[in-house]
Design a protein around this motif. Structure first.
Motif, PDB file in Angstrom:
ATOM      1  N   ALA A 111       7.282  83.572 -44.487  1.00 18.22           N
ATOM      2  CA  ALA A 111       7.335  85.018 -44.287  1.00 18.22           C
ATOM      3  C   ALA A 111       7.221  85.375 -42.816  1.00 18.22           C
ATOM      4  N   ALA A 112       6.354  84.663 -42.079  1.00 21.52           N
ATOM      5  CA  ALA A 112       6.184  84.928 -40.653  1.00 21.52           C
ATOM      6  C   ALA A 112       7.461  84.634 -39.877  1.00 21.52           C
ATOM      7  N   ALA A 113       8.285  83.717 -40.407  1.00 21.17           N
ATOM      8  CA  ALA A 113       9.563  83.385 -39.770  1.00 21.17           C
ATOM      9  C   ALA A 113      10.683  84.308 -40.223  1.00 21.17           C
ATOM     10  N   GLY A 114      10.339  85.344 -41.003  1.00 16.86           N
ATOM     11  CA  GLY A 114      11.341  86.279 -41.491  1.00 16.86           C
ATOM     12  C   GLY A 114      12.079  85.778 -42.710  1.00 16.86           C
ATOM     13  N   GLY A 115      11.491  84.823 -43.422  1.00 17.48           N
ATOM     14  CA  GLY A 115      12.150  84.255 -44.601  1.00 17.48           C
ATOM     15  C   GLY A 115      11.270  84.323 -45.830  1.00 17.48           C
ATOM     16  N   ARG A 116      11.489  83.383 -46.727  1.00 15.22           N
ATOM     17  CA  ARG A 116      10.704  83.344 -47.957  1.00 15.22           C
ATOM     18  C   ARG A 116      10.705  81.925 -48.507  1.00 15.22           C
ATOM     19  N   LEU A 117       9.760  81.650 -49.392  1.00  8.04           N
ATOM     20  CA  LEU A 117       9.642  80.349 -50.039  1.00  8.04           C
ATOM     21  C   LEU A 117       9.892  80.514 -51.532  1.00  8.04           C
ATOM     22  N   GLU A 118      10.666  79.607 -52.083  1.00  4.65           N
ATOM     23  CA  GLU A 118      11.040  79.692 -53.494  1.00  4.65           C
ATOM     24  C   GLU A 118      10.790  78.345 -54.158  1.00  4.65           C
ATOM     25  N   THR A 127      10.027  68.921 -58.632  1.00 10.48           N
ATOM     26  CA  THR A 127      10.039  70.283 -58.092  1.00 10.48           C
ATOM     27  C   THR A 127      10.981  70.357 -56.894  1.00 10.48           C
ATOM     28  N   VAL A 128      11.616  71.518 -56.748  1.00  7.32           N
ATOM     29  CA  VAL A 128      12.394  71.821 -55.538  1.00  7.32           C
ATOM     30  C   VAL A 128      11.735  73.026 -54.867  1.00  7.32           C
ATOM     31  N   VAL A 129      11.276  72.840 -53.652  1.00 14.25           N
ATOM     32  CA  VAL A 129      10.737  73.950 -52.871  1.00 14.25           C
ATOM     33  C   VAL A 129      11.747  74.259 -51.765  1.00 14.25           C
ATOM     34  N   THR A 130      12.227  75.513 -51.754  1.00  7.48           N
ATOM     35  CA  THR A 130      13.236  75.930 -50.778  1.00  7.48           C
ATOM     36  C   THR A 130      12.627  76.933 -49.809  1.00  7.48           C
ATOM     37  N   ILE A 131      12.809  76.652 -48.520  1.00  4.20           N
ATOM     38  CA  ILE A 131      12.358  77.579 -47.498  1.00  4.20           C
ATOM     39  C   ILE A 131      13.596  78.260 -46.939  1.00  4.20           C
ATOM     40  N   HIS A 132      13.735  79.549 -47.246  1.00  9.09           N
ATOM     41  CA  HIS A 132      14.862  80.339 -46.746  1.00  9.09           C
ATOM     42  C   HIS A 132      14.441  80.968 -45.413  1.00  9.09           C
ATOM     43  N   LEU A 133      15.203  80.670 -44.381  1.00 15.41           N
ATOM     44  CA  LEU A 133      14.931  81.251 -43.070  1.00 15.41           C
ATOM     45  C   LEU A 133      16.029  82.243 -42.714  1.00 15.41           C
ATOM     46  N   GLY A 134      15.684  83.197 -41.850  1.00 16.24           N
ATOM     47  CA  GLY A 134      16.599  84.295 -41.559  1.00 16.24           C
ATOM     48  C   GLY A 134      17.791  83.883 -40.734  1.00 16.24           C
ATOM     49  N   ARG A 190      24.201  78.464 -44.271  1.00 18.48           N
ATOM     50  CA  ARG A 190      25.215  79.232 -44.983  1.00 18.48           C
ATOM     51  C   ARG A 190      25.148  80.692 -44.551  1.00 18.48           C
ATOM     52  N   ASP A 191      26.287  81.221 -44.139  1.00 24.21           N
ATOM     53  CA  ASP A 191      26.392  82.623 -43.713  1.00 24.21           C
ATOM     54  C   ASP A 191      25.357  82.973 -42.643  1.00 24.21           C
ATOM     55  N   GLY A 192      25.100  82.028 -41.757  1.00 24.71           N
ATOM     56  CA  GLY A 192      24.176  82.292 -40.663  1.00 24.71           C
ATOM     57  C   GLY A 192      22.718  82.087 -40.999  1.00 24.71           C
ATOM     58  N   SER A 193      22.386  81.833 -42.270  1.00 24.83           N
ATOM     59  CA  SER A 193      20.994  81.593 -42.651  1.00 24.83           C
ATOM     60  C   SER A 193      20.786  80.102 -42.913  1.00 24.83           C
ATOM     61  N   VAL A 194      19.518  79.707 -42.974  1.00 25.62           N
ATOM     62  CA  VAL A 194      19.166  78.296 -43.131  1.00 25.62           C
ATOM     63  C   VAL A 194      18.283  78.128 -44.361  1.00 25.62           C
ATOM     64  N   ALA A 195      18.541  77.064 -45.110  1.00 26.89           N
ATOM     65  CA  ALA A 195      17.685  76.723 -46.250  1.00 26.89           C
ATOM     66  C   ALA A 195      17.235  75.274 -46.105  1.00 26.89           C
ATOM     67  N   VAL A 196      15.927  75.057 -46.071  1.00 31.21           N
ATOM     68  CA  VAL A 196      15.352  73.714 -46.031  1.00 31.21           C
ATOM     69  C   VAL A 196      14.710  73.450 -47.387  1.00 31.21           C
ATOM     70  N   ARG A 197      15.062  72.308 -47.998  1.00 28.22           N
ATOM     71  CA  ARG A 197      14.550  72.002 -49.337  1.00 28.22           C
ATOM     72  C   ARG A 197      13.756  70.702 -49.329  1.00 28.22           C
ATOM     73  N   VAL A 198      12.637  70.704 -50.052  1.00 28.26           N
ATOM     74  CA  VAL A 198      11.851  69.503 -50.292  1.00 28.26           C
ATOM     75  C   VAL A 198      11.897  69.244 -51.792  1.00 28.26           C
ATOM     76  N   ILE A 199      12.519  68.143 -52.168  1.00 32.22           N
ATOM     77  CA  ILE A 199      12.767  67.821 -53.578  1.00 32.22           C
ATOM     78  C   ILE A 199      11.979  66.569 -53.927  1.00 32.22           C
ATOM     79  N   ASP A 200      11.231  66.628 -55.025  1.00 30.76           N
ATOM     80  CA  ASP A 200      10.467  65.440 -55.424  1.00 30.76           C
ATOM     81  C   ASP A 200      10.668  65.134 -56.900  1.00 30.76           C
TER      82      ASP A 200
END
Length: 402
Positions: A376-383, A392-399, A325-335
């Motif tokens: 963080a090393a990839a320029g993103g964040r984990l939520e 739980t939903v863990v989202t990895i936001h990448l730049g 979305r808008d040039g950024s990537v979000a990868v989610r792991v949902i359990d």
């Protein structure tokens, strides 16, 4: 405060002071200081304004308008005459004032200043840094409103100098913190690597001893070896976790990746635990760029956690999705596991933090911290957030470069 300590105070406040031979390096004016001195020229209606700093021996400008910055001795400085009084000075004609008439900037030796106004730059602790001054070659006047405007601007100058100093301190502290973190990571990685080899060797010999112990009649020997093997394996697991955490971000090499292919590799590595728990893993495909090794570690940690922290009697169901979305990537792991309470979602990302809930498996508390460092090393964040049902939903936001 004695004037002999003046340079030390100025230095502590982040202002340049003379070195040997009275040499001094004055930085280029910041945009904010230059804007303030230009505004002072407008407010005063005078052709020349300057922000002067007075050291024990010199006067210099950190910003000026209508003239080139210059350096002079404190003895020759007009501003040095009364700046320590803490009150503003306004002279319609400096040549008529006995305090200034013989000054080289008034009597023609270095200049012919007539109108002169200066406002002391007083810091919060009462220390006078220097002055905000205005001048002209012709006699002039300053209205009460103009004088008040200069005094307001002088306070803004002090604030700007203070913020500039604090920003410099923060930048230095950040650089030092980054250096310390790098050294700590290198140390942890080196120690972990050095410990892993002998531990692996010890566990190998323990395994051989366990095989031989089965042929003895002394049950205690086998029991002791089982304890040693369990303790050694837990120690090796911790060393591996510390090594993984310490090496994150050291050499990030993004390449084009397929999410399904990456998850497929992770599932092969976790095949035994997935089969034992009857876990079901589903994955959407997404093409994105990231470091393949670190992303594999991240996804392996998250999927492993989804299996390890499942609800009793409920087989893990894990879904991995990706979206752009808008040039950024979000990868989610949902359990559909135990979930993490809202109050714990931030702190579990800190190293060595574990929740110690009933039924939770043993661990080092470094898994999620490692994942957060990878993001963080990839320029993103984990939520971390809640699933629509239990879990739980863990989202990895990448730049945007992903």
């Amino acid at each position: 405060m004695g004037e002999l300590a003046r340079d030390a105070v100025l230095s502590r406040k982040g202002l340049p002071v003379p070195g040997p031979g009275l040499r001094i390096a004055v930085p280029v004016p910041s945009e904010r200081l230059q804007n303030l001195v230009e505004l002072a020229r407008t407010v005063s209606g005078q052709p020349v304004t300057a922000i002067n700093i007075l050291t024990e021996d010199l006067q210099y400008q950190v910003a000026s308008a209508g003239m080139e910055p210059y350096l002079c001795s404190r003895e020759d400085s007009m501003c040095a005459v009364g700046f320590l009084s803490g009150t503003s000075t306004v002279l319609e004609d400096a040549s008529l004032d006995p305090r200034y008439s013989s000054n080289p900037f008034v009597d023609g030796r270095r200049g012919a200043v007539r109108f002169y106004a200066s406002v002391p730059l007083v810091s919060d602790d009462g220390f006078v840094l220097g002055t905000l001054c205005a001048g002209a070659r012709e006699p002039g006047q300053l209205s009460d409103r103009q004088r008040q405007g200069l005094e307001i601007l002088a306070a803004e100058v002090v604030e700007a100098l203070t913020l500039q100093h604090r920003a410099g301190e923060l930048a230095s502290a950040l650089t030092e913190a980054q250096r310390s973190n790098t050294l700590l990571a290198e140390f942890a990685g080196r120690i972990s690597h050095d410990l892993r080899n002998p531990l692996t060797s010890i566990l190998g010999y323990v395994e051989l001893s366990q095989a031989e112990a089965r042929n003895t009649s002394d049950a205690k020997i086998a029991q002791y070896l089982d304890v040693v093997a369990g303790s050694g394996q837990r120690m090796l697991d911790m060393v591996e976790d510390v090594l993984a955490y310490a090496t994150v971000g050291g050499d990030v090499r993004p390449v084009p990746l397929s999410l399904t292919a990456l998850v497929g590799e992770v599932l092969q590595d976790l095949d035994a635990s997935l089969e034992a728990s009857s876990a079901v893993v589903d994955c959407d495909d997404l093409s994105f760029s990231a470091d393949p090794v670190q992303m594999r570690v991240l996804l392996q940690n998250l999927i492993h956690n989804s299996v390890a922290y499942c609800r009793p009697g409920v087989p893990p169901v894990i879904r991995v999705t990706g979206a752009r979305r808008d040039g950024s990537v979000a990868v989610r792991v949902i359990d559909n596991g135990k979930g993490i309470s809202e109050s714990d979602r931030e702190r579990v990302l800190d190293p060595l933090v574990r929740l110690h809930r009933e039924g939770d498996p043993p661990g080092t508390g470094l898994g999620l911290a490692t994942c957060a460092r990878i993001a963080a090393a990839a320029g993103g964040r984990l939520e971390i957030g809640p699933a629509s049902g239990p879990g739980t939903v863990v989202t990895i936001h990448l730049g945007s470069d992903s």
